[in-house]
Design a protein around this motif. Structure first.
Motif, PDB file in Angstrom:
ATOM      1  N   PHE A   5      83.185  22.545  60.593  1.00  0.00           N
ATOM      2  CA  PHE A   5      84.272  22.436  59.620  1.00  0.00           C
ATOM      3  C   PHE A   5      85.270  21.369  60.056  1.00  0.00           C
ATOM      4  O   PHE A   5      85.697  20.548  59.239  1.00  0.00           O
ATOM      5  CB  PHE A   5      84.979  23.786  59.452  1.00  0.00           C
ATOM      6  CG  PHE A   5      86.183  23.734  58.569  1.00  0.00           C
ATOM      7  CD1 PHE A   5      86.058  23.544  57.210  1.00  0.00           C
ATOM      8  CD2 PHE A   5      87.463  23.856  59.108  1.00  0.00           C
ATOM      9  CE1 PHE A   5      87.176  23.490  56.391  1.00  0.00           C
ATOM     10  CE2 PHE A   5      88.580  23.803  58.305  1.00  0.00           C
ATOM     11  CZ  PHE A   5      88.436  23.617  56.939  1.00  0.00           C
ATOM     12  N   ALA A  11      85.059  20.640  52.466  1.00  0.00           N
ATOM     13  CA  ALA A  11      84.486  20.791  53.807  1.00  0.00           C
ATOM     14  C   ALA A  11      84.081  22.244  54.047  1.00  0.00           C
ATOM     15  O   ALA A  11      82.999  22.511  54.597  1.00  0.00           O
ATOM     16  CB  ALA A  11      85.490  20.330  54.870  1.00  0.00           C
ATOM     17  N   TRP A  41      89.931  18.294  49.817  1.00  0.00           N
ATOM     18  CA  TRP A  41      88.954  17.827  50.787  1.00  0.00           C
ATOM     19  C   TRP A  41      88.658  18.900  51.836  1.00  0.00           C
ATOM     20  O   TRP A  41      87.525  19.036  52.288  1.00  0.00           O
ATOM     21  CB  TRP A  41      89.431  16.526  51.425  1.00  0.00           C
ATOM     22  CG  TRP A  41      89.598  15.490  50.363  1.00  0.00           C
ATOM     23  CD1 TRP A  41      90.767  15.042  49.825  1.00  0.00           C
ATOM     24  CD2 TRP A  41      88.552  14.843  49.642  1.00  0.00           C
ATOM     25  NE1 TRP A  41      90.506  14.140  48.834  1.00  0.00           N
ATOM     26  CE2 TRP A  41      89.166  13.998  48.700  1.00  0.00           C
ATOM     27  CE3 TRP A  41      87.164  14.885  49.704  1.00  0.00           C
ATOM     28  CZ2 TRP A  41      88.418  13.208  47.828  1.00  0.00           C
ATOM     29  CZ3 TRP A  41      86.441  14.088  48.835  1.00  0.00           C
ATOM     30  CH2 TRP A  41      87.061  13.260  47.910  1.00  0.00           C
ATOM     31  N   LEU A  42      89.668  19.660  52.224  1.00  0.00           N
ATOM     32  CA  LEU A  42      89.417  20.768  53.145  1.00  0.00           C
ATOM     33  C   LEU A  42      88.558  21.834  52.467  1.00  0.00           C
ATOM     34  O   LEU A  42      87.677  22.433  53.088  1.00  0.00           O
ATOM     35  CB  LEU A  42      90.729  21.373  53.632  1.00  0.00           C
ATOM     36  CG  LEU A  42      91.589  20.484  54.523  1.00  0.00           C
ATOM     37  CD1 LEU A  42      92.877  21.206  54.894  1.00  0.00           C
ATOM     38  CD2 LEU A  42      90.842  20.059  55.761  1.00  0.00           C
ATOM     39  N   SER A  46      85.818  17.999  58.011  1.00  0.00           N
ATOM     40  CA  SER A  46      87.178  17.757  57.517  1.00  0.00           C
ATOM     41  C   SER A  46      87.672  16.388  57.948  1.00  0.00           C
ATOM     42  O   SER A  46      88.285  15.661  57.164  1.00  0.00           O
ATOM     43  CB  SER A  46      88.135  18.829  58.025  1.00  0.00           C
ATOM     44  OG  SER A  46      87.796  20.082  57.492  1.00  0.00           O
TER      45      SER A  46
END
Length: 145
Positions: free
Chosen positions: A60, A38, A34-35, A64
């Protein structure tokens, strides 16, 4: 090093995204994915809109944080009936099957798929339809269907 980061510009986010997703591939835990997404989103947005690096970092961070509910949505699984997980024989109870060999002295056998099961029950002839009434470990008890 800073000169390289300045030269790469928006590509930094794409590289970071790929690196984070690579870390996820090497050590799965569904967090870095997921990071990484992002970072990829911020990288793509930075190609479309000119923004300072401070705004990109804020974007970001916000994206995130927004990924947490998204992660929970995908991580939440529909309620799966796991009552028979690691207890395969419990799932057999109630099935009607044909005796492969007669039940003599309380013991016979049935065939389910590619497996032959030892069964216990009243004396019955081979070919008789029986219902599995109880399962305990690998022991199946049957009765007439």
């Amino acid at each position: 090093m800073i000169d390289l980061a300045i030269k790469l510009g928006s590509w930094n986010w794409l590289i970071l995204g790929v690196l984070l997703m690579g870390i996820e591939a090497l050590a799965p835990g569904v967090f870095m994915l997921w990071l990484g997404l992002a970072a990829l989103i911020v990288g793509l947005l930075s190609f479309l809109f000119a923004a300072s690096w401070q705004m990109q970092v804020v974007a970001f961070a916000l994206i995130s944080i927004a990924m947490v509910p998204l992660w929970r949505h995908f991580a939440r699984r529909e309620a799966v009936d796991n009552n028979f997980l690691n207890r395969r024989t419990k799932g057999l109870v109630g099935q009607v099957v044909t005796l492969e060999s007669a039940i003599v002295d309380g013991v016979g056998s049935i065939r389910l798929g590619d497996t032959t099961w030892r069964v216990e029950g009243p004396p019955l002839a081979a070919g008789t339809k029986v219902r599995i009434v109880e399962a305990d470990g690998v022991r199946l008890r049957v009765g007439p269907a």
